[in-house]
Scaffold this active site. Sequence first.
Site, mmCIF file in Angstrom:
data_model
loop_
_atom_site.group_PDB
_atom_site.id
_atom_site.type_symbol
_atom_site.label_atom_id
_atom_site.label_comp_id
_atom_site.label_asym_id
_atom_site.label_seq_id
_atom_site.Cartn_x
_atom_site.Cartn_y
_atom_site.Cartn_z
ATOM 1 C CE LYS A 71 -2.215 0.513 3.747
ATOM 2 N NZ LYS A 71 -1.187 1.379 4.381
ATOM 3 C CB THR A 73 5.214 -0.074 -2.332
ATOM 4 O OG1 THR A 73 6.010 -0.572 -1.258
ATOM 5 C CG2 THR A 73 5.999 -0.166 -3.638
ATOM 6 N NE ARG A 94 -0.110 5.444 8.492
ATOM 7 C CZ ARG A 94 -0.186 4.166 8.840
ATOM 8 N NH1 ARG A 94 -0.494 3.823 10.073
ATOM 9 N NH2 ARG A 94 0.040 3.222 7.947
ATOM 10 C CE LYS A 105 2.608 -2.989 8.560
ATOM 11 N NZ LYS A 105 3.325 -1.887 7.895
ATOM 12 C CB ALA A 273 -4.864 1.694 10.745
ATOM 13 C CG PHE A 301 -3.004 -2.392 9.357
ATOM 14 C CD1 PHE A 301 -1.999 -3.267 8.965
ATOM 15 C CD2 PHE A 301 -2.902 -1.806 10.609
ATOM 16 C CE1 PHE A 301 -0.926 -3.556 9.795
ATOM 17 C CE2 PHE A 301 -1.834 -2.090 11.447
ATOM 18 C CZ PHE A 301 -0.847 -2.971 11.038
ATOM 19 C CG PHE A 381 3.793 -10.186 -6.592
ATOM 20 C CD1 PHE A 381 4.815 -10.488 -5.708
ATOM 21 C CD2 PHE A 381 2.818 -9.280 -6.188
ATOM 22 C CE1 PHE A 381 4.870 -9.912 -4.448
ATOM 23 C CE2 PHE A 381 2.846 -8.695 -4.932
ATOM 24 C CZ PHE A 381 3.885 -9.018 -4.064
ATOM 25 C CD1 TRP A 409 8.857 -3.429 -4.074
ATOM 26 C CD2 TRP A 409 9.349 -4.837 -5.739
ATOM 27 N NE1 TRP A 409 9.851 -4.272 -3.619
ATOM 28 C CE2 TRP A 409 10.177 -5.147 -4.629
ATOM 29 C CE3 TRP A 409 9.479 -5.602 -6.910
ATOM 30 C CZ2 TRP A 409 11.112 -6.179 -4.651
ATOM 31 C CZ3 TRP A 409 10.409 -6.630 -6.931
ATOM 32 C CH2 TRP A 409 11.213 -6.909 -5.817
#
Length: 555
Positions: A71, A73, A94, A105, A273, A301, A381, A409
């Site tokens: 998200k 990214t 954030r 994470k 979140a 999230f 991907f 990405w």
Amino acid sequence: MKSDIQIAQEASMLPITEVAKKLDLDTDELELYGKYKAKLSENLINSLASKPNGKLVLVTAVNPTPAGEGKTTTTVGIGEAFGRLNKKAVIALREPSLGPCFGIKGGAAGGGYAQVVPMEDLNLHFTGDFHAITSANNLLAAMLDNHIFQGNKLGIDPKQVVWKRCEDMNDRALRNCIVGLGKKSDGVVREDHFIITVASEIMAILCLSDDMEDLKKRLGRIIVAYKYDGSPVTAADLNAVGSMAALLKDAMQPNLIQTLEHTPAIVHGGPFANIAHGCNSVRATKTALKLADYVITEAGFGADLGAEKFFDIKCRMAGLKPDAVVLVATVRAIKYNGGVEKTELGTENLEALKKGIANLEKHIENLQKYNVPVIVTLNRFLSDTDAELAFVEKFCRDRNCDFALSEVWEKGGEGGIALAERILDTLENKKSNFKPLYEDDLTLCQKIEKVCKEIYGAENVTYDAGALKEIKKIEDMGYGKCPVCLAKNQYSLSDDPKKLGRPTGFTVNIREAYMSAGAGFLVAITGTMMTMPGLPKVPAAEGIDVIDGKIRGLF
């Protein structure tokens, strides 16, 4: 492909003064923190009031899975793509917490060729905002305990102290503790608790305050304890507001850095979140809207948490009206929600895709409740097959959603051109008629149940006796019109993280409730959620080091 930190460390950054010029800012409007970081000055923020707002785009996602959805990214990549299209854009993010960086994470700077830099600075100490929040929180705790020790003039009941200390680290041993042990001069013995800094009410207050005056009013309203007669004690009662504001003075100013492709990035505030309200600061978003034609922001999230709180708390309080929302998904995440093990996600499985796409469907339906145009993007991907991509695209278009693939990405801004163009087309041709999910006049329980039933899909909501008693007390105190902030696991739409996909027929249990009077919302804790996480069996901290003067192992 190289690791995120390798890519970030090899990046060629512009001096932040050069990045600022893209927003028509000069050096006098910045407060420099070295060569590549700056805070936006108070004079600048105050001077922007009469300028028109740009367009506001929220980026959210499906429920996170071990495969990762990307998200942040995607948010960064959209900003880079807008730059390639010669659009005046800024991203608003954030700040990362140290807890996930050293836990499991990882950081929150994006990934691959869609990152904000300097990556190590951002993920570690940055400009000291979190340290200031931690210090202000713990100053209030110290003043509270000192007041009790020094004679307790206010008549505070030590068994009804509700203010908790905080630490920006995952440390389960601090969840429940005893303070004041030792000699009589060491304080009054009582049970105490720690939460992680990102769950502190001070974090929420900083992120929701318009200016210093608003900050001080909110700090003054913080309920720290109750007296023997049951009446609340506030930070203002303890004369703590001025000193807390002094600690937060610099932290109130948004931070400016850049992406790998030199798109301006305003990064400020960082509530989680799942256990907090999950959005960057109102000041950062409002400032960004004055500085650029397009602002791309994110909320933590999945859309059941971050987006709901962005819409129902942040937008409600700040008067923001988003123009579009981007919903990030992956083929892998959809298959995981369809029952496929993580090790098998790279294999084509249309049956699992058909089963798991119910999770995506629920998030689409939820976002459409807010009357904001939705664009679904698949973070692509290499293992995704043409048949899988075609199935998801048709599914989305059949539900009146725009759709685009994202390859940011791997390719940075170039991989986000198709998505950026789709966003621009949506902004041009579809009107947002944003409205929150619920009205202020509903009772607190009605608001909780509205979120649980309409957003999560619950059939019933139950309350522990203590939570229900606290909610009634909060309404009796005059806080019934406040929004609600539900603490819920991020992995499932339900309050059980093992229920993947789109569960039905479940009950959400409200275990605890308390009023964040300064922030202006009720916190309702569901299931087994903790406001102080713990480290995993093998924390990421074990793989982080400094070698030849460079930090290794951050991701």
